[in-house]
Design a protein around this motif. Sequence first.
Motif, short mmCIF file in Angstrom:
data_model
loop_
_atom_site.label_atom_id
_atom_site.label_comp_id
_atom_site.label_asym_id
_atom_site.label_seq_id
_atom_site.Cartn_x
_atom_site.Cartn_y
_atom_site.Cartn_z
N SER A 16 0.82 -1.22 0.00
CA SER A 16 0.00 0.00 0.00
C SER A 16 0.86 1.27 0.00
CB SER A 16 -0.92 0.01 1.22
OG SER A 16 -0.16 0.03 2.42
N GLN A 17 2.15 1.13 0.29
CA GLN A 17 3.03 2.30 0.31
C GLN A 17 3.61 2.57 -1.07
OE1 GLN A 17 5.78 1.02 3.43
NE2 GLN A 17 4.90 2.52 4.82
N SER A 18 3.92 3.83 -1.32
CA SER A 18 4.46 4.22 -2.63
C SER A 18 5.99 4.21 -2.59
CB SER A 18 3.97 5.61 -3.01
OG SER A 18 4.61 6.05 -4.19
N VAL A 19 6.56 3.69 -3.68
CA VAL A 19 8.02 3.63 -3.80
C VAL A 19 8.54 4.81 -4.61
CG1 VAL A 19 8.14 2.31 -5.94
CG2 VAL A 19 9.87 1.94 -4.17
N ASN A 20 7.66 5.68 -5.04
CA ASN A 20 8.03 6.77 -5.95
C ASN A 20 9.11 7.69 -5.38
OD1 ASN A 20 6.23 5.84 -7.81
ND2 ASN A 20 4.59 7.23 -7.22
N ARG A 21 9.06 7.98 -4.10
CA ARG A 21 10.04 8.89 -3.49
C ARG A 21 11.45 8.33 -3.61
NH1 ARG A 21 8.37 10.69 2.40
NH2 ARG A 21 10.37 11.74 2.15
N GLN A 22 11.56 7.02 -3.51
CA GLN A 22 12.88 6.40 -3.65
C GLN A 22 13.32 6.40 -5.10
OE1 GLN A 22 13.39 2.67 -1.26
NE2 GLN A 22 11.33 3.14 -0.50
N ILE A 23 12.40 6.04 -5.99
CA ILE A 23 12.72 5.98 -7.41
C ILE A 23 13.08 7.36 -7.96
CG2 ILE A 23 11.86 5.37 -9.71
CD1 ILE A 23 12.37 3.00 -7.88
N TYR A 29 19.56 12.57 -8.69
CA TYR A 29 21.02 12.46 -8.63
C TYR A 29 21.63 12.17 -10.01
CZ TYR A 29 20.82 12.40 -3.53
OH TYR A 29 20.62 12.74 -2.21
N ASN A 30 20.80 12.25 -11.05
CA ASN A 30 21.26 12.04 -12.43
C ASN A 30 21.99 10.70 -12.58
OD1 ASN A 30 20.35 14.60 -13.45
ND2 ASN A 30 22.10 15.55 -12.39
N LEU A 31 21.40 9.66 -12.05
CA LEU A 31 22.00 8.34 -12.13
C LEU A 31 21.66 7.68 -13.46
CD1 LEU A 31 21.16 7.03 -8.54
CD2 LEU A 31 23.24 8.20 -9.31
N ASP A 32 22.64 7.07 -14.07
CA ASP A 32 22.45 6.39 -15.35
C ASP A 32 22.12 4.93 -15.07
OD1 ASP A 32 22.36 5.72 -18.00
OD2 ASP A 32 24.54 5.59 -18.24
N ILE A 95 28.59 -0.03 -2.81
CA ILE A 95 27.29 0.44 -2.33
C ILE A 95 27.36 1.95 -2.16
CG2 ILE A 95 25.59 0.38 -0.46
CD1 ILE A 95 26.54 -2.44 0.17
N VAL A 96 26.32 2.64 -2.62
CA VAL A 96 26.22 4.09 -2.45
C VAL A 96 24.89 4.39 -1.77
CG1 VAL A 96 26.14 6.33 -3.57
CG2 VAL A 96 27.60 4.52 -4.51
N VAL A 97 24.96 4.99 -0.57
CA VAL A 97 23.76 5.42 0.15
C VAL A 97 23.57 6.90 -0.16
CG1 VAL A 97 22.62 5.62 2.39
CG2 VAL A 97 24.21 3.71 1.95
N LEU A 98 22.54 7.22 -0.92
CA LEU A 98 22.39 8.57 -1.47
C LEU A 98 22.19 9.66 -0.43
CD1 LEU A 98 20.19 7.69 -4.58
CD2 LEU A 98 22.63 8.26 -4.55
N LEU A 103 28.80 7.21 3.09
CA LEU A 103 28.66 5.77 2.85
C LEU A 103 28.66 5.52 1.34
CD1 LEU A 103 26.07 4.72 5.57
CD2 LEU A 103 28.56 4.42 5.57
N ASP A 104 29.83 5.60 0.78
CA ASP A 104 30.05 5.39 -0.64
C ASP A 104 31.35 4.61 -0.77
OD1 ASP A 104 30.67 5.48 -3.33
OD2 ASP A 104 30.22 7.61 -3.59
N THR A 105 31.22 3.29 -0.98
CA THR A 105 32.41 2.44 -0.97
C THR A 105 33.31 2.64 -2.19
OG1 THR A 105 31.22 0.61 -2.01
CG2 THR A 105 31.23 0.67 0.39
#
Length: 207
Positions: A16-23, A29-32, A95-98, A103-105
Amino acid sequence: MNNSKSFFYARVSSSSQSVNRQIDCIKEYNLDIDERDIFIDSKSGKDFNRENFLLLKKVCRKSDVIYVKSLDRFGRNYQEIMEQWRDITSLGVDIVVLDMPLLDTRQNKDLLGNFVSNLILEILSYVSEQERLFIRERQLSGIISAKKRNVKFGAPKIQIDYHSPHFQHLYKSWKAGEIKTKYFINSLNLKPNTFYRRIKEYEKTLR
């Protein structure tokens, strides 16, 4: 030639929760990242029996990168977050935690850099778990306090005026077999289970 791929993992606790905020972070962040490389689960973080998370761990390879919006997407438990972090990075996957740039290995691959990253991770994971336990404890305390004050939980009981002409007419017609149960239930705007409980309650007053 760099053949590494970028993936994005998102999780919500229920369908029931939206994933849009994460997407939305992908554009922010202009991720490819290709749409097919976005993995989404909609189950609780209490365990890791999550189909897409497990699939992601199988398809990623050394030098690939997994992006997540926040650290708690890996779980809500200190031990589980640490286990999953170490499990993924042991494969040579970054792993990158935005929302936590430290926390960016991919950064500071030297021994000191890894030490600092792991220290930050442990602190954040511990704080995250303590906050979760604090919230649970506060909720429990609130429930106990409310019960002492005789506060009732759940939806309020649906009230029926058994003495109203409307109910009396419906009840007598129903008992006489003139109307069907479904019609009676719909006329009172009740669910079947509630209807039978109310009828039983009413008929006790007739004895």
